[in-house]
Motif scaffolding. Structure first.
Motif, PDB file in Angstrom:
ATOM      1  N   GLY A   1       0.798  -1.210   0.000  1.00 19.67           N
ATOM      2  CA  GLY A   1       0.000   0.000   0.000  1.00 19.67           C
ATOM      3  C   GLY A   1       0.834   1.265   0.000  1.00 19.67           C
ATOM      4  N   ILE A   2       0.206   2.358   0.434  1.00 17.13           N
ATOM      5  CA  ILE A   2       0.809   3.685   0.396  1.00 17.13           C
ATOM      6  C   ILE A   2       0.853   4.267   1.801  1.00 17.13           C
ATOM      7  CG2 ILE A   2       0.693   5.982  -0.633  1.00 17.13           C
ATOM      8  CD1 ILE A   2       0.915   3.827  -2.727  1.00 17.13           C
ATOM      9  N   VAL A   3       2.008   4.798   2.197  1.00 18.90           N
ATOM     10  CA  VAL A   3       2.121   5.439   3.505  1.00 18.90           C
ATOM     11  C   VAL A   3       1.178   6.635   3.564  1.00 18.90           C
ATOM     12  CG1 VAL A   3       3.636   6.776   5.028  1.00 18.90           C
ATOM     13  CG2 VAL A   3       4.477   4.674   3.951  1.00 18.90           C
ATOM     14  N   ASP A   4       0.330   6.664   4.590  1.00 22.59           N
ATOM     15  CA  ASP A   4      -0.599   7.772   4.782  1.00 22.59           C
ATOM     16  C   ASP A   4      -0.076   8.770   5.819  1.00 22.59           C
ATOM     17  OD1 ASP A   4      -3.672   8.641   4.383  1.00 22.59           O
ATOM     18  OD2 ASP A   4      -3.128   8.900   6.497  1.00 22.59           O
ATOM     19  N   THR A   5       0.422   8.242   6.933  1.00 21.54           N
ATOM     20  CA  THR A   5       0.921   9.098   8.016  1.00 21.54           C
ATOM     21  C   THR A   5       2.175   8.470   8.611  1.00 21.54           C
ATOM     22  OG1 THR A   5      -1.354   9.724   8.559  1.00 21.54           O
ATOM     23  CG2 THR A   5       0.347  10.255  10.181  1.00 21.54           C
ATOM     24  N   ALA A   6       3.223   9.273   8.742  1.00 15.97           N
ATOM     25  CA  ALA A   6       4.479   8.819   9.347  1.00 15.97           C
ATOM     26  C   ALA A   6       4.939   9.840  10.376  1.00 15.97           C
ATOM     27  CB  ALA A   6       5.553   8.636   8.286  1.00 15.97           C
ATOM     28  N   PRO A   7       5.570   9.396  11.457  1.00 21.51           N
ATOM     29  CA  PRO A   7       6.034  10.332  12.480  1.00 21.51           C
ATOM     30  C   PRO A   7       7.205  11.181  11.999  1.00 21.51           C
ATOM     31  CG  PRO A   7       6.793   8.121  12.965  1.00 21.51           C
ATOM     32  CD  PRO A   7       5.858   7.997  11.808  1.00 21.51           C
ATOM     33  N   ILE A   8       7.388  12.312  12.634  1.00 23.59           N
ATOM     34  CA  ILE A   8       8.517  13.186  12.318  1.00 23.59           C
ATOM     35  C   ILE A   8       9.830  12.420  12.552  1.00 23.59           C
ATOM     36  CG2 ILE A   8       9.731  15.313  12.977  1.00 23.59           C
ATOM     37  CD1 ILE A   8       7.009  16.451  13.777  1.00 23.59           C
TER      38      ILE A   8
END
Length: 322
Positions: free
Chosen positions: A66-73
């Protein structure tokens, strides 16, 4: 989001297509928008209660593309990255979360559909072949369930490595042509393979046998395993435990090795990234490909399970989510 969950153990009918909340990420976790997930035999075992699972309701599924939607700083991943991953709480859902250590960025020339065939069976097969089985080019090897996902991958790895003799086994010889096209030299049924292996090797036996079936197949494997040979045991799709006696191994200097990808994901996830990179390169270059048996939509998850249980398929069963 849409997801498939189950509230009880049972047949494929317990799988329910429904609405759930998008999961919330924790520390070092990433939210992924799912494109595809694969169906694995472990899903069947979990659904039927033959393999432990957490409290109901829960979602099945080991892997996702799939596709990364949200990643941490500060993460090495950013929104929009195309990835494969082993999600935290199942993968039969439009959104999943995963530990960063279990997420791997895809090469630009590898499609999400092709990538979806490889996380579980590709990484598992590579470790089984090179690390656990330590197959040599001079070996004669036996690959049980050779028409399944892991079997399809193992046959191709063996062919690519130039292994002297590759023997596949299947439940039905209708799959013989498929397995031979992958690179197997000969294909036999579970009922006949032990005798045929001994005939082909002038009674010396196979050097490495890959066993995901267990039960009687394990017993018969030891009948055709060579001196100093290795039986690699990594599943029990027959639903029965395999058995052997200590006398089966010490006198002949043979050994039995076990491996679980699930255990490794939990206790040694750092082992997977180098393997994932190598496997993705093989798939991206087209050197190895796992054929897709059939693609189902998410609301057809029960039908996907029924096809797997019928064993009337070759290659990998996928579920298209978005």
């Amino acid at each position: 989001m849409k997801a498939v969950i189950q509230q009880e153990f049972g047949s494929a009918d317990v799988l329910t297509y429904t609405d759930r909340q998008i999961p919330i990420t924790g520390e070092n976790e990433i939210l992924i928008k799912s494109a595809y997930t694969s169906v694995n035999y472990a899903d069947i075992k979990t659904r039927t209660g033959k393999k432990g699972k957490g409290k109901f309701p829960f979602s099945l599924g080991l892997d996702v593309a799939g596709i990364v939607d949200t990643a941490p700083i500060g993460s090495t991943f950013v929104k929009g990255d195309r990835v494969i991953a082993f999600p935290k709480n199942g993968s039969y859902a439009e959104y999943v979360i995963s530990d960063e250590r279990l997420i791997f960025k895809l090469p630009s020339n590898l499609s999400l559909e092709k990538a979806a065939t490889m996380p579980t069976v590709g990484i598992l097969s590579y470790i089984l072949f090179y690390e656990i089985g330590q197959v040599k080019t001079t070996d004669t090897i036996v690959i049980h369930s050779a028409a399944g996902g892991v079997g399809s991958m193992l046959v191709q790895l063996a062919k690519l490595a130039g292994v002297k003799k590759v023997i596949g086994t299947v439940g039905n010889l209708d799959k013989q042509e498929y397995v031979q096209n992958l690179g197997a030299d000969n294909v036999y049924t579970y009922d006949t393979f032990a005798e045929m292996v001994m005939n082909e090797t002038n009674t010396s036996g196979a050097n490495v046998i890959f066993d995901s079936v267990a039960g009687d197949v394990t017993t018969n494997s030891l009948k055709c395993l060579a001196m100093y040979g290795t039986l690699v045991q990594f599943g029990n799709s027959s639903g029965k435990a395999g058995s052997f006696s200590t006398s089966d191994v010490h006198n002949s200097c043979r050994n039995v090795k076990g491996f679980s990808l699930g255990t490794t994901r939990k206790h040694a996830p750092e082992r997977l990234a180098p393997v994932a990179t190598k496997v993705m390169e093989l798939f991206a270059s087209g050197v190895i490909e796992i054929p897709v048996a059939k693609i189902f939509s998410l609301d057809q998850a029960a039908a996907a399970h029924r096809l797997m249980e019928s064993r009337n398929y070759e290659g990998k069963i996928l579920i298209k989510i978005d």
